[in-house]
Scaffold this motif. Structure first.
Motif, short mmCIF file in Angstrom:
data_model
loop_
_atom_site.label_atom_id
_atom_site.label_comp_id
_atom_site.label_asym_id
_atom_site.label_seq_id
_atom_site.Cartn_x
_atom_site.Cartn_y
_atom_site.Cartn_z
N ASP A 124 -1.90 -2.19 -8.04
CA ASP A 124 -1.00 -1.44 -7.89
C ASP A 124 0.05 -2.01 -8.81
OD1 ASP A 124 0.23 0.67 -6.46
OD2 ASP A 124 1.53 -0.60 -5.28
N GLY A 125 0.09 -2.56 -9.73
CA GLY A 125 1.01 -3.11 -10.61
C GLY A 125 1.14 -1.92 -11.99
N ARG A 126 2.05 -0.83 -11.55
CA ARG A 126 2.34 -0.03 -12.38
C ARG A 126 3.58 -0.03 -13.08
NH1 ARG A 126 2.70 4.02 -7.68
NH2 ARG A 126 3.15 2.14 -6.59
N TYR A 127 4.10 -1.26 -13.13
CA TYR A 127 5.54 -1.47 -13.81
C TYR A 127 5.63 -2.58 -14.85
CZ TYR A 127 6.20 1.76 -9.94
OH TYR A 127 6.16 2.73 -8.81
N ALA A 156 -9.45 -8.67 -1.72
CA ALA A 156 -8.84 -7.54 -0.94
C ALA A 156 -7.56 -7.83 -0.14
CB ALA A 156 -9.82 -6.68 0.01
N VAL A 157 -6.57 -7.33 -0.46
CA VAL A 157 -5.37 -7.78 0.10
C VAL A 157 -4.46 -6.95 1.06
CG1 VAL A 157 -4.91 -9.52 -1.70
CG2 VAL A 157 -3.78 -7.21 -1.56
N GLY A 158 -3.46 -7.19 1.86
CA GLY A 158 -2.66 -6.18 2.61
C GLY A 158 -1.52 -7.31 3.25
N ARG A 159 -0.55 -6.57 3.62
CA ARG A 159 0.69 -7.22 4.13
C ARG A 159 1.10 -6.35 5.38
NH1 ARG A 159 6.23 -5.18 2.96
NH2 ARG A 159 7.83 -6.82 3.11
N ALA A 160 1.36 -7.09 6.34
CA ALA A 160 1.90 -6.66 7.63
C ALA A 160 3.26 -6.88 7.97
CB ALA A 160 1.18 -6.95 8.87
N VAL A 161 4.20 -6.10 8.51
CA VAL A 161 5.82 -6.44 8.59
C VAL A 161 5.90 -6.01 10.22
CG1 VAL A 161 8.03 -6.00 8.23
CG2 VAL A 161 6.51 -5.70 6.48
N PRO A 162 6.27 -7.06 11.05
CA PRO A 162 6.51 -6.89 12.54
C PRO A 162 7.74 -6.31 12.46
CG PRO A 162 6.79 -9.20 11.78
CD PRO A 162 6.27 -8.62 10.66
N MET A 172 -1.84 -2.57 0.70
CA MET A 172 -3.56 -2.59 0.83
C MET A 172 -3.94 -2.27 -0.40
SD MET A 172 -4.20 -3.57 4.13
CE MET A 172 -6.10 -2.63 4.15
N ALA A 173 -4.68 -3.47 -0.75
CA ALA A 173 -5.12 -3.16 -2.36
C ALA A 173 -6.53 -3.93 -2.41
CB ALA A 173 -4.35 -3.63 -3.24
N THR A 174 -7.77 -3.47 -3.01
CA THR A 174 -8.95 -4.10 -3.15
C THR A 174 -9.20 -3.91 -4.54
OG1 THR A 174 -9.64 -3.22 -1.27
CG2 THR A 174 -11.62 -4.08 -2.52
N LEU A 175 -9.81 -5.06 -5.07
CA LEU A 175 -10.07 -4.98 -6.73
C LEU A 175 -11.30 -4.15 -7.07
CD1 LEU A 175 -10.04 -8.81 -7.50
CD2 LEU A 175 -8.49 -7.00 -8.21
N PRO A 176 -11.39 -3.17 -8.11
CA PRO A 176 -12.31 -2.37 -8.22
C PRO A 176 -13.83 -2.63 -8.06
CG PRO A 176 -10.71 -2.20 -9.76
CD PRO A 176 -10.31 -3.25 -8.94
N GLU A 177 -13.99 -3.96 -8.37
CA GLU A 177 -15.44 -4.53 -8.57
C GLU A 177 -15.83 -4.85 -6.89
OE1 GLU A 177 -12.67 -7.96 -9.97
OE2 GLU A 177 -12.74 -5.69 -10.33
N ALA A 178 -14.67 -4.90 -6.08
CA ALA A 178 -15.23 -5.28 -4.78
C ALA A 178 -15.18 -4.49 -3.94
CB ALA A 178 -14.21 -6.50 -4.33
N ARG A 179 -15.17 -2.99 -4.21
CA ARG A 179 -14.85 -2.03 -3.33
C ARG A 179 -16.16 -1.43 -2.76
NH1 ARG A 179 -10.49 1.30 -7.09
NH2 ARG A 179 -8.81 -0.42 -6.59
N ARG A 180 -15.94 -0.53 -1.79
CA ARG A 180 -17.19 -0.06 -0.92
C ARG A 180 -17.97 -1.39 -0.22
NH1 ARG A 180 -17.78 4.99 -1.96
NH2 ARG A 180 -16.77 5.70 -3.96
N ARG A 181 -17.44 -2.24 0.24
CA ARG A 181 -17.80 -3.23 0.91
C ARG A 181 -17.25 -3.68 2.20
NH1 ARG A 181 -17.71 -8.70 -2.81
NH2 ARG A 181 -18.39 -9.55 -0.80
N GLY A 182 -16.43 -2.50 2.68
CA GLY A 182 -15.71 -3.03 3.91
C GLY A 182 -14.42 -3.77 3.98
N LEU A 183 -14.06 -4.26 2.86
CA LEU A 183 -13.09 -5.41 2.75
C LEU A 183 -11.69 -4.83 3.24
CD1 LEU A 183 -13.92 -7.30 -0.39
CD2 LEU A 183 -15.20 -7.80 1.85
#
Length: 233
Positions: A124-127, A156-162, A172-183
């Motif tokens: 997601d690093g577009r900057y 694969a990563v994610g963040r949750a804010v209570p 929510m982000a998954t590296l391209p080479e690790a996609r389609r694995r349900g991560l």
């Protein structure tokens, strides 16, 4: 549910200025969400408020951006369009009551660690060089950070804010080479499991064009509950 407020609080700009009922947000130019005007009430002077916002971002070398959600004042979008602001990044807010499950290989921490940040930024690093600012935004409020790791590398990563009885899901982000694995599903369920039973619902935001992510989230109990977009000068 006031999604404008929830998103604003979960992804906090580290510089904020109130003006005529609006919030002018700045965080080093990293993400529109933290570098845009949150306009949720009609100002006393619409022209003056827009000019003040343009001056605020101009001083920081950035084009003026408005976040236009369901709480935006009537007519704001039309006025911005008249002034030449382009509509970009239509975004869906999805909400539901997903189930949690902590699986082997998932690491959950209360702060983002370097590997977590690097994986998220790789997707997601577009900057450019904004990783430090992104980390500062993430750490601006209490949150949980989850990663599915193999050999110590977050795939694969994610963040949750209570947020009271609501859980905001972000990054929510998954590296391209690790996609389609349900991560991504594994990370999402780990975040919900970490939150426990202390919340009644969860929400997340996803771009309107990302059909794959939307399908995943629907399968986990989320449905469209709101929309917003940006107007960029």
């Amino acid at each position: 549910m006031d999604f404008d407020r929830l998103v604003h609080e979960a992804w906090p700009a580290y510089e904020q200025r109130a003006h005529d009922g609006w919030v002018l947000r700045w965080a080093g130019g990293v993400t529109k969400r933290a570098n845009s005007v949150l306009a949720t009430s009609p100002p006393a002077d619409l022209d003056g408020a827009i000019r003040a916002a343009e001056a605020f971002y101009g001083e920081r070398g950035q084009r003026c951006v408005f976040s236009v959600g369901v709480g935006a004042p009537a007519g704001l979008g039309e006025e911005l369009e008249r002034r030449g602001y382009e509509l970009v990044d239509p975004t869906l807010v999805m909400a539901g009551t997903p189930k949690g499950e902590l699986a082997r290989g998932v690491r959950v921490e209360e702060r983002p660690w370097p590997g977590w940040l690097e994986t998220w930024w790789a997707v997601d690093g577009r900057y450019g060089s904004g990783l430090e600012e992104a980390g500062r935004i993430c750490a601006g409020v209490p949150a949980w950070y989850a990663a599915y790791e193999e050999d110590g590398v977050p795939l694969a990563v994610g963040r949750a804010v209570p947020q009271g009885d609501t859980l905001g899901i972000y990054c929510m982000a998954t590296l391209p080479e690790a996609r389609r694995r349900g991560l991504a599903r594994t990370v999402l369920r780990a975040l919900v499991a970490r939150a426990g039973e202390g919340f009644g619902s969860a929400y997340l935001v996803v771009t309107a064009g990302n059909a794959g992510a939307q399908a995943l989230y629907r399968s986990e109990g989320f449905e469209i509950a709101g929309r917003y977009h940006y107007r960029v000068r």
